[in-house]
Enzyme design. Sequence first.
Site: not given
Lengths: 343, 370
Positions: B266, B270, B279
């Site tokens: 990815r 998100h 993160y």
Amino acid sequence: MTEITIKTSETTEKTEKTTGITLVEAITQALAYELAHDPDVIVLGEDVGVNGGVFRATQGLQARFGEERVRDTPLAENMIAGVCVGLGAMGMKPVAEIQFMGFMYSCVDQIISHASRLRNRTRGRLSCPMVIRAPYGAGIHSPEHHSESTEAIFAHIPGLRVVIPSTPLRAYGLLLASIRDPDPVIFLEPTRMYRLGKQIVPDNGEALPIDVCFISREGNDVTLVSWGAMMHETLKAAEILAESGIEAEVIDVATIKPLDMETILKSVEKTGRCVIVHEATKTCGVGAEIAAQIAEKGLTSLLAPIQRVAAFDVIVPLYRLEDYYLPSVERIVQSVLAVMEYK
Amino acid sequence: MTSQISHTQKSIIQFEIGYTQFLDPMGKIVQNLPEFTRDSEHLKILYRFLVRTRVFDTKAIALQRTGKLGTYPSTLGQEAIGVGIGSAMQSNDVLCPYYREYGAQFWRGVKMSEILLYWGGDERGSDFSDPRVKEDFPLCVPIGSQTLHAVGVATALKLRKQARVTVTTVGDGGTSRGDFYEAVNLAGAWQLPIVFVINNNQWAISLPRAKQTHAETLAQKGIAGGIFSEQVDGNDIIAVRYAVEEAIKRARSGLGPSVIEALSYRMSDHTTADDARRYRDAAEIEKYKALDPIKRFYQYLVDQNIWDKTKEEALQESVTKEVADAVYEYEHTSPLEPTAMFDFLYAKLPDALHREREEAAQLQRITTRD
Ligand SMILES: [Mg+2]
């Protein structure tokens, strides 16, 4: 307060001596009729095949219609609901059995997040003509998790229908209607009524209307509103009240989502008094919605406050206490008398 | 005195998970290529769809950043999985996608403007207008639940004895859900015509793959259901296309379901509402940039003399125009009446709702939003 003697025990209830069928047999009869007449209908669930279901509601169906159309599934309720969404979207009409309402909670995501909204979210391109049947309610000395009456969970959800029969005739006609309905239906069958009493149910494939209440008894003095197994106690209470000259109108709501408030309001307009009886716990039960709508739309016709006779707001007890938990004929009668005496 | 106990008396079953790649990150061929790669015109179409998906994705993020689109989950870096799937399916197969498989949806006939409309807050975006996708499910947000719908679809196809296949996709995160395990289990038990593609982009929002499961691969979760399961390089369009096509062929000929774990990454947050810097180490993204699926396929096509700079410029221009047209269509979609909330709730609006619908019809129209 009252001089009326009340016979509450179910053991005093005499089963009608007829050549009719029980409620659970009426379910089987409706499933068989629809399987025979609509090739898109399939029945699926845990132990519904050779075993005929834990309550025998699907008895003999697999032998008659084959393993493809009467399918045993692995043990996963959420899976059963999710698979129904896919089947329904493809134009099949799945009729799933969940063994007890207490095991339906793992289906809630599939029912709420998908079954109820597929039509809406695709603007009608896909839909979910599915039925999830589940036995529900207390009073048969079942183990833990087998006595739930949590129909309000589903009644809260837009896009669903929640249908609850109270007699063999209504079970047959309402199940046919639910299977034929183009949208998802949660069909809750009162276990306590499964084998209590028989009716002659012609296997003529005639559905009863859904989205409407049934007037099970006419009367001018008070409106009693109930559904499912509590119809039994409610009608009994009406008989007892009649002995002292109080004529109750008894409404079987039958479809608790969407609600036919018109029938209820019309009756309350006539009687001026209303007692709602349900087996589910009182707080946020469907009775609260009915009472609220009477208050909103029919307040001026009321001669007394609306009363609710419901289960206490407690967890369904294990069966030693279930007869205390369930609303009794006596509690219904007392509640009606209080409403009648209200000044 | 204790006798010796053999912990493993005998081996009952062993399994292995294969891994397939045809093009390495530099676009070099690492093994014999499948048949379909001989058709250079087809390869150009595959490439075109990869680029379409990326240009669309870039534009969608820009629209969100400028307040013209709601929260949007990007598919940046994962385009080969979607396009691979779409190109391997027959038109009358059924797709039950998760929410980043735009490449597959576009290939099958979903319009770019429809995806924009959906993320732009309008249900009409899931009312696909192209008849080829009339039975495809809309993208699915609650994670993993679409795999059960796909199993239901596959059950219907098998019951009706149709030679059609269902393909469902699920993220790495989704394979932790019961729905996925239940779907794989039933697909195996009923030997359904279905292909599960796990789009493993290494992250479930902020939870990295290593913390999601102790299983060495996600593919092996299919083994528990008795299903043929394998891994492919999800950034290699040829590998994805090949594996999905083979799995679909098996399913169509009655040989049962498959699980394909496509390894990708990815490259984006998100969604546009997420900030992965909270993160995820930025250096990690740099590492994966080298594995980019589009760069890799471009290099291969150039090496094969199928593609060149001039063709690339023309493609970029035409795709940019196509996306601009889609944005125009999206932005010029007629507004929804408030009563639209009621119109597809049920096949026929129940009497109980007529009064509310009337009330909604009378609402004063909101023309601007603060
Ligand atoms: Mg992921």
